[in-house]
Structures are given as structure tokens and as C-alpha cells.
Design an enzyme around this catalytic site. Sequence first.
Site, PDB file in Angstrom:
ATOM      1  N   ASP A 291       1.838  -1.717  57.339  1.00  0.00           N
ATOM      2  CA  ASP A 291       2.674  -2.535  58.217  1.00  0.00           C
ATOM      3  C   ASP A 291       4.141  -2.147  58.176  1.00  0.00           C
ATOM      4  O   ASP A 291       4.854  -2.307  59.158  1.00  0.00           O
ATOM      5  CB  ASP A 291       2.563  -4.012  57.810  1.00  0.00           C
ATOM      6  CG  ASP A 291       3.283  -4.293  56.499  1.00  0.00           C
ATOM      7  OD1 ASP A 291       4.415  -4.807  56.533  1.00  0.00           O
ATOM      8  OD2 ASP A 291       2.730  -3.972  55.440  1.00  0.00           O
TER       9      ASP A 291
ATOM     10  N   ASP B 193      -2.239  -0.271  52.393  1.00  0.00           N
ATOM     11  CA  ASP B 193      -1.042  -0.895  51.871  1.00  0.00           C
ATOM     12  C   ASP B 193      -1.488  -2.265  51.347  1.00  0.00           C
ATOM     13  O   ASP B 193      -2.615  -2.700  51.593  1.00  0.00           O
ATOM     14  CB  ASP B 193      -0.001  -1.028  52.987  1.00  0.00           C
ATOM     15  CG  ASP B 193       1.240  -1.779  52.555  1.00  0.00           C
ATOM     16  OD1 ASP B 193       1.691  -1.575  51.418  1.00  0.00           O
ATOM     17  OD2 ASP B 193       1.737  -2.595  53.349  1.00  0.00           O
TER      18      ASP B 193
ATOM     19  N   ASP C  88       1.018  -5.497  50.558  1.00  0.00           N
ATOM     20  CA  ASP C  88       1.780  -6.611  51.118  1.00  0.00           C
ATOM     21  C   ASP C  88       1.744  -6.590  52.639  1.00  0.00           C
ATOM     22  O   ASP C  88       1.971  -5.556  53.271  1.00  0.00           O
ATOM     23  CB  ASP C  88       3.239  -6.548  50.660  1.00  0.00           C
ATOM     24  CG  ASP C  88       3.396  -6.800  49.167  1.00  0.00           C
ATOM     25  OD1 ASP C  88       2.510  -7.446  48.579  1.00  0.00           O
ATOM     26  OD2 ASP C  88       4.408  -6.353  48.587  1.00  0.00           O
TER      27      ASP C  88
ATOM     28  N   ASP D 275       4.112  -0.552  47.439  1.00  0.00           N
ATOM     29  CA  ASP D 275       5.411  -0.649  46.770  1.00  0.00           C
ATOM     30  C   ASP D 275       5.569  -2.000  46.071  1.00  0.00           C
ATOM     31  O   ASP D 275       6.691  -2.414  45.777  1.00  0.00           O
ATOM     32  CB  ASP D 275       6.544  -0.430  47.783  1.00  0.00           C
ATOM     33  CG  ASP D 275       7.865  -0.099  47.111  1.00  0.00           C
ATOM     34  OD1 ASP D 275       7.861   0.154  45.899  1.00  0.00           O
ATOM     35  OD2 ASP D 275       8.912  -0.106  47.801  1.00  0.00           O
TER      36      ASP D 275
END
Length: 270
Positions: free
Chosen positions: A175, A9, A11, A95
Amino acid sequence: MAGIVVVFDFDKTIIDVDSDNWVVDELGFTDLFNQLLPTMPWNSLMDRMMKELHSQGNTIDDIAEVLKRVPIHPRAVPAIKSAHALGCDLKIVSDANLFFIETILKHLGIMECFSEINTNPSFVDEEGRLRIFPHHDFTSSFHGCSLCPPNMCKSMVIKRIQASISTEKLIYLGDGSGDFCPSLKLGNGDYVMPRKNFPLWELICRNPGVIKAGIHEWSDGEELEDVLLHLIKKISEENNNSAAAMLIPVDCKFETMAAQALPQAFPVPH
């Protein structure tokens, strides 16, 4: 050390903040963002915020300069460089959006460490405004997953990656709540690394029985580095012990990368 795919991921995993919030906050548009948030999906809101930034005289260079000072733990970059140097195939599933991610990776000097970036597409239009679009066009169809936001189901990306590999093991780092769905797709021999006290970790703690992969938590960049390199070493030793039976080719990572079709991923130029 072929045979390991590491999926990050972005962020609050590679960087320590949400890049969308970081840009909005640093450029002074937090109040407007919070005002509009209940009225539209996040992805659509970020495209709208780029319109507002542009209308108030903020250029694409202003946005890039904000991104270049994003907070990141000092051990995160060495961890990524080490995993890449050990021969792992590194990918991003996020995302955020392509412009934000590429700007930060280039600034950190780790763009070349990743083979592909799966995220929301973005581009600078003829007026100089950053446009952000959904990874999955939810205006025309629903991706079918109730766990994920309408613009992106990360498990769809994970399933495509799994279909493109044979003996490789997956390590997934994340996360957020959007990282729970792809974690469910991991199998025995794979690993998920949830960030401790973040939504993914909390969801796994409440539902440990639904995760087939090994679970190894981490709190900051230092622990991320320690745990990730430990898992890479563990998988590599297991691969070496069974190499004769499994017949893993030395360059299997590169063979699978060349063979797979990546219609939804952004290949990283080298």
C-alpha cells in the site's frame, strides 16, 4: 500448486492500520510521537517511543494486548490461509518490526502460513523494554536507494528472493510508498497488487510505464481475497499448461526454501 511466491506488506495490507501508530495512539503517546517525529528517522523514533512507554510503566504485555485488538478485515485471514493451502510460498516484507508482526500473526492463527518475515529486528531487553533496530544499519552504511527510507529498501529483499527461485512467479501486495521500489523489480509474468487510493497505487497511476508486472488493484480484504485467489488460479493454470516443457517439480517450493540463504530474514518456526 507450487511455483508461486506471494509477498505481503504488513501494515495497511494484512492489517488495516499502521501497527506503529496503533500502539502509540492506543497507549496515549500520540502527542509525544508527533513532537519527536521531525527530529529523527521513523525507525529510531519507534525505539525511542518504546523507551518512553517503558518509563511510564507500560509493560511488554500491555503492548501485546494492544496489538491483539488491531483492526483487520474479516476476509484477510481466510485469504492468507487459502493461498497457503494452495501451496504458495508466503513471505512478509515490512517496515514494522518483528515483535509487532509475530504477536499479531500468532494471535490471528496464521503464523505458520509464512516461510519468512523480513522486517526491522526487535527484542525485549533485560529490563523488559522492547528494543527496535533497523533492518539495514543506516548508521554504518547507506543502502543506495533514494526511493526508500534509510532503514529498509524492500527491493533488496525482493532481489534476494528472485535470486533464490527459478520458475516461480511473484505476487506482491502493498500500500505504501515504500512498496513502489520493490514493485519496480517485478518482471513480466509477476503481479503487483496495490491498495486503491493509497500511496503505492497513486505512484503506479502516475508512472504506469515503469511497472513490468501485471497491475491488479484492491480496496479491502474482500477484494484482496478475490484478486489474490484469481491470480493464483491464473498462474497455476499457466504453469500446468507449460508443465511438460518447464518440468516444474511438485515440491519445488520446498526445495528452494531449503536451499536459499536468508541472512536478513526471520524464518518462521513450524
